[in-house]
Design a protein around this motif. Structure first.
Motif, PDB file in Angstrom:
ATOM      1  N   HIS A 154       1.034  -1.075  -0.024  1.00 51.38           N
ATOM      2  CA  HIS A 154       0.043   0.034   0.135  1.00 51.38           C
ATOM      3  C   HIS A 154       0.962   1.312   0.051  1.00 51.38           C
ATOM      4  O   HIS A 154       0.574   2.126  -0.743  1.00 51.38           O
ATOM      5  CB  HIS A 154      -0.841  -0.027   1.130  1.00 51.38           C
ATOM      6  N   ARG A 155       2.010   1.325   0.825  1.00 47.92           N
ATOM      7  CA  ARG A 155       2.628   2.438   0.792  1.00 47.92           C
ATOM      8  C   ARG A 155       3.377   2.780  -0.425  1.00 47.92           C
ATOM      9  O   ARG A 155       3.765   4.177  -0.630  1.00 47.92           O
ATOM     10  CB  ARG A 155       3.791   2.280   1.917  1.00 47.92           C
ATOM     11  N   LYS A 156       3.778   1.635  -1.398  1.00 46.70           N
ATOM     12  CA  LYS A 156       4.418   2.072  -2.302  1.00 46.70           C
ATOM     13  C   LYS A 156       3.796   1.892  -3.856  1.00 46.70           C
ATOM     14  O   LYS A 156       4.386   1.849  -4.730  1.00 46.70           O
ATOM     15  CB  LYS A 156       5.791   1.013  -2.539  1.00 46.70           C
ATOM     16  N   ASN A 157       2.377   1.746  -3.598  1.00 44.40           N
ATOM     17  CA  ASN A 157       1.415   1.861  -4.640  1.00 44.40           C
ATOM     18  C   ASN A 157       1.776   0.737  -5.669  1.00 44.40           C
ATOM     19  O   ASN A 157       1.676   0.763  -6.920  1.00 44.40           O
ATOM     20  CB  ASN A 157       1.692   3.409  -5.338  1.00 44.40           C
ATOM     21  N   PHE A 158       2.038  -0.427  -5.166  1.00 48.46           N
ATOM     22  CA  PHE A 158       2.065  -1.793  -5.999  1.00 48.46           C
ATOM     23  C   PHE A 158       0.744  -2.299  -6.198  1.00 48.46           C
ATOM     24  O   PHE A 158      -0.140  -2.287  -5.420  1.00 48.46           O
ATOM     25  CB  PHE A 158       2.898  -3.003  -5.257  1.00 48.46           C
ATOM     26  N   ASP A 159       0.707  -2.992  -7.331  1.00 41.67           N
ATOM     27  CA  ASP A 159      -0.382  -3.823  -7.788  1.00 41.67           C
ATOM     28  C   ASP A 159      -0.210  -5.116  -7.023  1.00 41.67           C
ATOM     29  O   ASP A 159      -1.180  -5.737  -6.709  1.00 41.67           O
ATOM     30  CB  ASP A 159      -0.499  -3.956  -9.169  1.00 41.67           C
TER      31      ASP A 159
END
Length: 216
Positions: A154-159
């Motif tokens: 969530h913090r790094k905007n991963f899928d």
């Protein structure tokens, strides 16, 4: 499809002969590059120091770097144009504040190094990720593995995030095999049992291609 892929460790120099680093070999990242090419992709492979030879495929452009700052600079050059980002490198979180020009001589019973945070490559680029781009991160954990991986996703905007646990025999740094758990933002989990890193790479690429948005 253009894939931005980071692999291997970073080395953060202390003096002309010493550095801060880790045990990553780059094997997983290099296997992923080959697996993407097998699916018709073009890959920009940004590799930290690794003993592995550059992949032979003409569809893989290998860029060799040493430090986290160098890896970030090269990744930033191609991130905007890439369709898929895969951050498989084990990037050093910190670097020495000062790199000493001459070799540090042994003196006294202790040595204190002042460290400063490196740029968080995935998190920084993740702030600019477009909706049609697909980002995959890696997490190597030793405790509370699922919670730490989900937080990082969530913090790094991963899928997707690929979780390694050092508690799994035959997984992680230095092995030709790997065992991983893949999580998405909804908390869905896919487990890959222990197998060769080449087989894990093929499975991960198949999963990534299946999860990409139809408009990508």
């Amino acid at each position: 499809m253009h894939v931005l892929l980071t692999a291997g460790p970073t080395y953060e120099p202390i003096d002309p002969v010493r550095f801060l680093g880790n045990r990553s070999t780059g094997k997983m990242g290099y296997a992923l590059a080959e697996a993407f090419v097998a699916q018709g992709a073009n890959v920009t492979l940004i590799s930290g120091p690794s003993q592995l030879p550059d992949p032979a495929s003409a569809r893989i452009r290998t860029v060799r770097v040493e430090t986290a700052a160098e890896m970030f600079a090269e990744a930033a050059k191609v991130a905007e144009a890439a369709d898929v980002w895969v951050f498989a490198a084990a990037v050093a979180d910190y670097r020495p504040v000062q790199v000493v020009t001459d070799k540090i001589k042994k003196s006294g019973e202790t040595l204190t190094l002042e460290l400063v945070k490196n740029v968080d490559i995935a998190a920084t680029l993740g702030q600019c990720k477009r909706a049609e781009q697909f980002a995959v991160g890696f997490a190597l954990e030793t405790t509370n593995e699922l919670a730490h991986a989900q937080d990082k996703l969530h913090r790094k905007n991963f899928d997707l995030i690929v979780l390694n646990s050092l508690r799994d025999v035959g997984a992680g740094f230095g092995h030709d095999t790997n065992k991983v758990t893949v999580l998405d933002a909804a908390g869905q989990i896919v487990n890959f049992e222990l197998q060769s890193k080449a087989d894990v790479a093929r499975g991960l690429v198949s999963l990534i291609l299946a999860r990409r948005a139809p408009t990508a």
